[in-house]
Design an enzyme around this catalytic site. Structure first.
Site, PDB file in Angstrom:
ATOM      1  CG  PHE A 289      43.351  29.479  32.084  1.00  0.00           C
ATOM      2  CD1 PHE A 289      43.176  28.227  31.488  1.00  0.00           C
ATOM      3  CD2 PHE A 289      43.463  29.539  33.457  1.00  0.00           C
ATOM      4  CE1 PHE A 289      43.126  27.066  32.251  1.00  0.00           C
ATOM      5  CE2 PHE A 289      43.414  28.380  34.229  1.00  0.00           C
ATOM      6  CZ  PHE A 289      43.249  27.149  33.628  1.00  0.00           C
TER       7      PHE A 289
ATOM      8  CB  SER B 196      42.736  37.805  40.596  1.00  0.00           C
ATOM      9  OG  SER B 196      43.770  38.410  41.319  1.00  0.00           O
TER      10      SER B 196
ATOM     11  CE1 TYR C 126      44.761  40.401  38.567  1.00  0.00           C
ATOM     12  CE2 TYR C 126      44.348  40.010  36.248  1.00  0.00           C
ATOM     13  CZ  TYR C 126      44.520  39.533  37.528  1.00  0.00           C
ATOM     14  OH  TYR C 126      44.467  38.187  37.771  1.00  0.00           O
TER      15      TYR C 126
ATOM     16  CE  LYS D 133      41.191  37.894  35.728  1.00  0.00           C
ATOM     17  NZ  LYS D 133      40.834  36.853  34.730  1.00  0.00           N
TER      18      LYS D 133
ATOM     19  NE  ARG E 133      50.790  41.087  46.587  1.00  0.00           N
ATOM     20  CZ  ARG E 133      51.006  42.214  47.246  1.00  0.00           C
ATOM     21  NH1 ARG E 133      51.258  42.153  48.556  1.00  0.00           N
ATOM     22  NH2 ARG E 133      50.926  43.385  46.630  1.00  0.00           N
TER      23      ARG E 133
ATOM     24  NE  ARG F 141      53.444  46.219  41.060  1.00  0.00           N
ATOM     25  CZ  ARG F 141      53.553  44.902  40.809  1.00  0.00           C
ATOM     26  NH1 ARG F 141      54.254  44.454  39.775  1.00  0.00           N
ATOM     27  NH2 ARG F 141      52.965  44.017  41.622  1.00  0.00           N
TER      28      ARG F 141
ATOM     29  CG  ASP G 112      52.196  46.532  44.225  1.00  0.00           C
ATOM     30  OD1 ASP G 112      51.487  45.855  43.455  1.00  0.00           O
ATOM     31  OD2 ASP G 112      53.431  46.545  44.157  1.00  0.00           O
TER      32      ASP G 112
HETATM   33  C1  WQD Z   1      54.283  40.385  44.166  1.00  0.00           C
HETATM   34  C2  WQD Z   1      55.060  41.260  45.148  1.00  0.00           C
HETATM   35  C3  WQD Z   1      55.223  43.538  44.418  1.00  0.00           C
HETATM   36  C4  WQD Z   1      57.717  42.707  40.912  1.00  0.00           C
HETATM   37  C5  WQD Z   1      49.767  39.576  40.528  1.00  0.00           C
HETATM   38  C6  WQD Z   1      48.472  39.919  39.848  1.00  0.00           C
HETATM   39  C7  WQD Z   1      47.966  38.754  39.177  1.00  0.00           C
HETATM   40  C8  WQD Z   1      47.869  37.591  40.112  1.00  0.00           C
HETATM   41  C9  WQD Z   1      49.097  37.406  40.976  1.00  0.00           C
HETATM   42  C10 WQD Z   1      46.453  36.035  39.144  1.00  0.00           C
HETATM   43  C11 WQD Z   1      54.423  42.627  45.336  1.00  0.00           C
HETATM   44  C12 WQD Z   1      56.594  42.884  44.466  1.00  0.00           C
HETATM   45  C13 WQD Z   1      56.954  42.553  42.050  1.00  0.00           C
HETATM   46  C14 WQD Z   1      58.948  43.384  40.990  1.00  0.00           C
HETATM   47  C15 WQD Z   1      58.597  43.723  43.334  1.00  0.00           C
HETATM   48  N1  WQD Z   1      47.710  36.436  39.325  1.00  0.00           N
HETATM   49  N2  WQD Z   1      57.390  43.058  43.238  1.00  0.00           N
HETATM   50  N3  WQD Z   1      59.346  43.867  42.209  1.00  0.00           N
HETATM   51  O1  WQD Z   1      50.919  42.074  42.024  1.00  0.00           O
HETATM   52  O2  WQD Z   1      50.804  40.444  44.001  1.00  0.00           O
HETATM   53  O3  WQD Z   1      49.678  39.878  41.882  1.00  0.00           O
HETATM   54  O4  WQD Z   1      50.094  38.203  40.461  1.00  0.00           O
HETATM   55  O5  WQD Z   1      45.483  36.592  39.483  1.00  0.00           O
HETATM   56  O6  WQD Z   1      48.848  38.510  38.117  1.00  0.00           O
HETATM   57  O7  WQD Z   1      47.499  40.311  40.750  1.00  0.00           O
HETATM   58  O8  WQD Z   1      52.149  39.852  41.982  1.00  0.00           O
HETATM   59  O9  WQD Z   1      54.436  39.184  41.421  1.00  0.00           O
HETATM   60  O10 WQD Z   1      53.576  41.417  40.558  1.00  0.00           O
HETATM   61  O11 WQD Z   1      54.063  41.168  42.984  1.00  0.00           O
HETATM   62  O12 WQD Z   1      58.978  44.172  44.427  1.00  0.00           O
HETATM   63  O13 WQD Z   1      59.690  43.561  39.980  1.00  0.00           O
HETATM   64  O14 WQD Z   1      56.346  41.496  44.606  1.00  0.00           O
HETATM   65  O15 WQD Z   1      55.284  44.872  44.898  1.00  0.00           O
HETATM   66  O16 WQD Z   1      54.631  43.017  46.695  1.00  0.00           O
HETATM   67  P1  WQD Z   1      50.890  40.673  42.540  1.00  0.00           P
HETATM   68  P2  WQD Z   1      53.600  40.404  41.641  1.00  0.00           P
END
Ligand code: WQD
Length: 334
Positions: A80, A124, A149, A153, A231, A293, A296
């Site tokens: 992990f 991921s 990131y 992977k 997501r 961001r 994204d």
């Molecule tokens: C989710 C959505 C952001 C924070 C990550 C990584 C990795 C994976 C899953 C394992 C997006 C939005 C986020 C914030 C926001 N884990 N957001 N404001 O980037 O989809 O994936 O988590 O592999 O860690 O790939 O997850 O939770 O950062 O973002 O609007 O303060 O929430 O733009 O649409 P992400 P996240």
């Protein structure tokens, strides 16, 4: 059966250790506390009434890994340990490739030296880059990753594929996580990153408890149902249970590389997550619309029928439990 878990005190690692211990596996753990806390070990013991044989250290430290493999007759490894913040990785690519790729090469080299050839690896959904079709199956094209990131992977998946070609005795299960959220129902373990959370759910939780003032919604101009990112959120306990299924699958395998998506098949937008969290927990989550961001993508959710069929595993917990359990954990102060 002895299982070596790297990153055992982390979010996914700790929840998987609980499931492994409750299933009767012996767990040897390694963590450098770069994004976790030592107190998690005590709370895993509180939940399971069992202990992990713990080593503090880093996956890049070959001598530490050799010490662990010398002192323990390890049957399988679950890896992990990695950095995982999309936005952070864009700013710090060298740290991400060193920590997420070089460390795995060190681990694999020591596994070969000690003839340990069973591995469950944390990959991921970000390896799919900008998906051409959603929901995403394992047959979808990988690559075109949009951040270091995800690329780290992708690189490791390529390494594991080459390793299985070079040595058919290797048995490797790669899990492509979608978005793990929530916490163990006890509230003793959960997503507790050091510093300001990079991921959505822990940030929402900290705004709800008043620890943080306001959530920035990163963009509302995506081509999605309401313009915000979509997501596939999966309860961390469902994700942890999938690892038990993966361990059992490898135990019955003759070798080779298995790849599974771990998601629910349902996509929720950021605004839907905020509204669900407020409804379930009867709280207000302050937010503002902010720029997108870096790194994204708009939309990403899983087709997990392959895991459903081959692992006899399916996500059972829904969005309400995800929001309830995440908030319950954030109300505790550890
Ligand atoms: C989710 C959505 C952001 C924070 C990550 C990584 C990795 C994976 C899953 C394992 C997006 C939005 C986020 C914030 C926001 N884990 N957001 N404001 O980037 O989809 O994936 O988590 O592999 O860690 O790939 O997850 O939770 O950062 O973002 O609007 O303060 O929430 O733009 O649409 P992400 P996240």
């Amino acid at each position: 059966m002895k299982i070596f878990v790297t990153g055992c005190c982390g979010y996914i690692g700790s929840h998987t250790c609980v499931e492994l211990l409750e299933k009767g596996y012996e767990v040897i753990g390694l963590d450098n506390f770069s994004n976790s806390k030592r107190s998690v070990l005590d709370r895993i013991k509180q939940i399971t009434n069992k202990e992990i044989k713990f080593y503090e250290g880093d996956m890049l430290d070959r001598n530490m890994l050799k010490k662990i493999f010398t002192e323990n007759d390890i049957d399988m490894v679950i890896d992990f340990a990695a950095y995982k913040a999309v936005g952070d990785s864009v700013k710090k690519p060298v740290e991400y490739y060193t920590n997420n790729v070089s460390s795995v090469l060190t681990l694999l080299s020591v596994m070969q030296e000690y003839n340990v050839k069973s591995l469950v690896f944390s990959s991921s959904a970000t390896v799919y880059g900008v998906p051409k079709i959603v929901p995403i199956t394992e047959e979808a094209e990988i690559g075109g990753t949009t951040n270091p990131y995800g690329t780290s992977k992708l690189y490791v998946e390529g390494i594991l594929k080459d390793l299985c070609i070079s040595d058919p005795e290797f048995k490797i299960c790669v899990f492509r996580y979608f978005n793990p959220v929530g916490a163990h129902q006890s509230g003793l373990i959960g997503e507790d990153p050091n510093g300001i959370p990079a991921n959505l759910m822990p940030f929402i939780s900290k705004v709800a408890t008043g620890e943080l003032e306001c959530l920035s919604v990163f963009g509302n101009d995506y081509d999605t149902k309401d313009g915000t990112g979509v997501r596939d959120y999966i309860h961390i306990v469902d994700l942890a249970k999938a690892h038990i299924s993966g361990v059992e699958k490898l135990n019955n395998s003759d070798g080779g590389l298995l790849i599974y998506n771990l998601g629910t098949g349902v996509g929720y937008s950021v605004l839907e997550m905020i509204k669900a969290f407020e409804r379930v927990n009867n709280v207000k989550v302050n937010y503002k619309i902010a720029p997108r961001r870096e790194g994204d993508i708009a939309e990403c959710f899983a087709d997990s029928t392959k895991a459903n069929k081959e692992l006899n595993w399916k996500a059972e917990l829904g969005l309400d439990e995800m929001c309830r359990d995440a908030y319950n954990f954030s109300l505790k102060k550890y």
